[in-house]
Motif scaffolding. Structure first.
Motif, mmCIF file in Angstrom:
data_model
loop_
_atom_site.group_PDB
_atom_site.id
_atom_site.type_symbol
_atom_site.label_atom_id
_atom_site.label_comp_id
_atom_site.label_asym_id
_atom_site.label_seq_id
_atom_site.Cartn_x
_atom_site.Cartn_y
_atom_site.Cartn_z
ATOM 1 N N VAL A 100 0.832 -1.203 0.000
ATOM 2 C CA VAL A 100 0.000 0.000 0.000
ATOM 3 C C VAL A 100 0.876 1.266 0.000
ATOM 4 C CG1 VAL A 100 -1.839 1.305 1.159
ATOM 5 C CG2 VAL A 100 -1.889 -1.200 1.166
ATOM 6 N N LEU B 56 -8.165 -3.074 3.000
ATOM 7 C CA LEU B 56 -7.610 -3.452 1.705
ATOM 8 C C LEU B 56 -8.677 -3.796 0.669
ATOM 9 C CD1 LEU B 56 -4.669 -5.704 2.967
ATOM 10 C CD2 LEU B 56 -4.631 -3.265 2.421
ATOM 11 N N THR C 25 -5.449 0.234 6.692
ATOM 12 C CA THR C 25 -5.519 -1.229 6.640
ATOM 13 C C THR C 25 -6.745 -1.816 5.946
ATOM 14 O OG1 THR C 25 -6.441 -1.264 8.870
ATOM 15 C CG2 THR C 25 -4.060 -1.574 8.660
ATOM 16 N N TYR D 168 -8.387 -3.342 -3.128
ATOM 17 C CA TYR D 168 -7.440 -4.169 -3.882
ATOM 18 C C TYR D 168 -7.958 -5.595 -4.111
ATOM 19 C CZ TYR D 168 -4.491 -0.321 -2.431
ATOM 20 O OH TYR D 168 -3.989 0.932 -2.195
#
Length: 112
Positions: free
Chosen positions: A51, A100, A98, A103
Motif C-alpha cells: 500500500v 484493503l 488497513t 485491492y
C-alpha cells in the motif's frame, strides 16, 4: 487454485498447498498495491509490506493486518467479505490504511 477448490468442498487444504496459495496471494497484493505503509501478516506462511504511503522502518508498524491462512484465502478471493472477517474476529486490522477492500479480489492462479 487447488487450495480454494479444497475449501469450496469443505476440505482443509494440505499444508504445502495452503502455503503456496497464501504466498501467491500475498505476492499478488504486493504487485497490486505496491508500497510499504501496511504490513500484512499471515502466519506461519508469510508477511509483506504493501500500500502506497509513508514507509515504516522500526518497531511495530502502525498499520497491520493479521489473519490465519484460511481466512486470508477466503478474504483475498472475496469468498468472505473483509467486513465479516473483521466483525467475526478472524481478521485483525489496526491503523488508518488497513482496509484493503479496494485491492480485492486477488487472483493467485500461479499457486495452482
Amino acid at each position: 487454485m487447488e487450495a480454494l477448490d479444497a475449501l469450496d468442498r469443505g476440505v482443509q487444504p494440505e499444508r504445502s498447498v495452503q502455503r503456496d496459495a497464501v504466498r501467491a496471494l500475498l505476492a499478488e497484493l504486493s504487485r497490486k498495491a505496491p508500497g510499504r505503509s501496511v504490513e500484512v501478516r499471515v502466519p506461519p506462511f508469510g508477511a509483506i509490506q504493501c500500500v502506497p504511503g509513508p514507509r515504516h522502518t522500526r518497531g511495530t508498524p502502525p498499520n497491520v493486518v493479521e489473519t490465519d491462512p484460511v481466512t486470508w484465502l477466503l478474504v483475498a478471493t472475496q469468498r468472505m467479505s473483509w467486513a465479516d472477517a473483521v466483525r467475526d474476529g478472524r481478521l485483525r486490522a489496526s491503523g488508518i490504511r488497513t482496509d484493503l477492500t479496494e485491492y480485492l479480489p486477488l487472483t493467485g492462479e500461479a499457486a495452482g
